[in-house]
Design a protein around this motif. Sequence first.
Motif, PDB file in Angstrom:
ATOM      1  N   LEU A 112       8.691   8.130  -9.983  1.00 43.21           N
ATOM      2  CA  LEU A 112       9.375   6.862  -9.751  1.00 43.21           C
ATOM      3  C   LEU A 112       9.507   6.601  -8.263  1.00 43.21           C
ATOM      4  CD1 LEU A 112      12.385   6.443 -12.169  1.00 43.21           C
ATOM      5  CD2 LEU A 112      10.351   5.020 -11.949  1.00 43.21           C
ATOM      6  N   GLY A 113       9.237   5.356  -7.868  1.00 38.30           N
ATOM      7  CA  GLY A 113       9.414   5.000  -6.474  1.00 38.30           C
ATOM      8  C   GLY A 113       8.192   5.275  -5.629  1.00 38.30           C
ATOM      9  N   THR A 114       7.155   5.895  -6.252  1.00 38.67           N
ATOM     10  CA  THR A 114       5.907   6.053  -5.502  1.00 38.67           C
ATOM     11  C   THR A 114       5.078   4.793  -5.721  1.00 38.67           C
ATOM     12  OG1 THR A 114       4.884   7.133  -7.389  1.00 38.67           O
ATOM     13  CG2 THR A 114       5.865   8.551  -5.722  1.00 38.67           C
ATOM     14  N   LYS A 115       4.215   4.490  -4.763  1.00 42.75           N
ATOM     15  CA  LYS A 115       3.369   3.298  -4.880  1.00 42.75           C
ATOM     16  C   LYS A 115       2.441   3.443  -6.060  1.00 42.75           C
ATOM     17  CE  LYS A 115       2.804   1.414  -0.231  1.00 42.75           C
ATOM     18  NZ  LYS A 115       1.776   1.089   0.770  1.00 42.75           N
ATOM     19  N   SER A 116       2.422   2.436  -6.940  1.00 43.71           N
ATOM     20  CA  SER A 116       1.577   2.555  -8.131  1.00 43.71           C
ATOM     21  C   SER A 116       0.092   2.531  -7.767  1.00 43.71           C
ATOM     22  CB  SER A 116       1.900   1.440  -9.130  1.00 43.71           C
ATOM     23  OG  SER A 116       1.555   0.196  -8.577  1.00 43.71           O
ATOM     24  N   SER A 117      -0.247   1.974  -6.604  1.00 37.71           N
ATOM     25  CA  SER A 117      -1.657   1.968  -6.203  1.00 37.71           C
ATOM     26  C   SER A 117      -1.938   3.039  -5.146  1.00 37.71           C
ATOM     27  CB  SER A 117      -2.042   0.590  -5.670  1.00 37.71           C
ATOM     28  OG  SER A 117      -1.226   0.284  -4.560  1.00 37.71           O
ATOM     29  N   GLY A 118      -0.925   3.867  -4.851  1.00 43.44           N
ATOM     30  CA  GLY A 118      -1.100   4.909  -3.848  1.00 43.44           C
ATOM     31  C   GLY A 118      -2.014   6.017  -4.338  1.00 43.44           C
ATOM     32  N   ALA A 119      -2.446   6.863  -3.422  1.00 41.99           N
ATOM     33  CA  ALA A 119      -3.389   7.933  -3.762  1.00 41.99           C
ATOM     34  C   ALA A 119      -2.784   8.882  -4.792  1.00 41.99           C
ATOM     35  CB  ALA A 119      -3.782   8.694  -2.500  1.00 41.99           C
TER      36      ALA A 119
END
Lengths: 311, 274
Positions: A112-119
């Motif tokens: 949760l709270g991580t970028k959904s398009s992040g690596a």
Amino acid sequence: MTVANAPTLVANLEAPTPAREPSSSVRRRGRGMVAMLGLTPFAAYVLLFLLLPTLIALATGFFTGKGAFTLGNLAALFTPTILMTFFSSFWVSALTAVLGAVIGALVCYALLGTKSSGALRTVIDSASSVLAQFGGVMLAFAFIATIGIQGVVTTLLKTQFGINIYANGVWLYQVPGLVLPYLYFQVPLMIITFMPALEGLKSQWAEANATLGGTKFSYWTRIAAPVLAPSFFGSLLLLFANAFSSYATAAALISQGSQIVPLQIRSALISETVLGRENMAGALALGMVVVMIVVMTGYSLLQSRTARWQR
Amino acid sequence: MSGTAVRIGAEPGRLARVVILSVVGLVFLIPIAAMVEFTFRIGLAGKHTVSHWTDLTNPAKADLYSNLVTAIGNSLTLAVVTVAIVLVILLPTMILVEIRFARLRRVLEFVCIIPITVPAIVLVVGLAPIYGVVVTVFGGDIWTLAFAYGITVLPYAYRAIQSNLGAIDVATLSEAARSLGAGWGNVLWHVLLPNLRRGILAASFISVAVVLGEFTIASLLNRVNLQTALLQLSQSDAYAAVIFALLALGVVFLLLLIIGRVSSSRPGTPRSAS
């Protein structure tokens, strides 16, 4: 404001159907017929490739090899051998579903709270999709290489720590040996199915909780938990069903005997006779489906309760 | 916006996140690492060699692997056709039911979770006679097996799309777009589909993974796919089977990674001109 942002600003409540104006009802009925036609491809597909094969499969248990009606196959389900395989299937599925759901939900929480398009998320999404179906032959290979008699972990524990995981006999090729391999696809499946629900939580709820003096703990126990409960238990049941019907992994690992129901069905299909009976596969399939119907009914009761609460 | 993180206001702390992800991640890497180690082994002596890998390009062994190459092609075809079935048959039906037939929502859900209560090994018994008919109508090409796989992935694809569909208010969104003068085509393409992107993507991901891992139906209907071919190969050459299993795993992982990157870098909102 963009369209993609709109859902976060719209309350997630079931909108009551707007009242239809009488003047347009005829036109609407006409369009309703056209819309109905839109449902036919799906209906036809499901009828041909789901309902029909299911009926055929379940019906075969009621007939002998010569085509005469019989209840003998059903009665044979209650012999101790068959009951034991059902019990084994049940506990392995329940254990791996609960463990898989809890571990998977923890991972979702951590994401949760991580970028959904992040690596990070892209890697975990892709890895989960792959591992959720890392079943069958590949999974058997992986665990034989890991905790087989000459496996990496087995050897390491024995030489470095003096621990012999097989001191009481080799359990990898028995029913308990299925637990770790099954968890290997249960946890990723939980991540895939539960993550969208967790991301559906609205930031306004957390803000409202904070405004009213709530803590992070009260947010999770009083707001998030009830909202997420149907998704969580839905996913848990998906995991149970997934393990209960999983067959390839067990087939590759357990070469001696048919300790769980899908293996029993396979031997019925291959050898044509189990307990000296023909068409036993149909009866076993029926027994399996009955267990699943009981579980799914419980799920549906649970969900309608929660749905009432949500409204 | 696709680039921003979803904020719910109760995210875990940095420490909790790192601990959970690294512990679970490491445990899940062990079996993969063990498979890699196995492919370099010489018997049980604990010595290592690269010969199992170099054998893959050995022309003398090409015949042994040709069956597997065919099988990989078969599995990829099946994955594409199955995703097409999900997107062309299931997705429009789900949107239609959400907008026009709210009362049928429970019925649709019930139908879509039937494959959970009817596992592949049960279904395959009844599928055998049906495929007798399918073969006479569509021919015996491998893609026809996707009709069965579309059913197998139904609960997973349904759940993925539905958790997205349930989180957005389809009725309000489409009413809003309609009152602003958008036709149904525009509503679907510029309003609903962009909002459903995550669900559609998740549904496609899981469908591909399910199809590539499918063993039961293919083996009992005597069709050749990746899993049945790997099992066959493992009986003649265990090292090669593990190597191919790893390669398949790596390729599928990369494939899904690329799909994930491409779809998340695509602008998530309609261009201002349209």
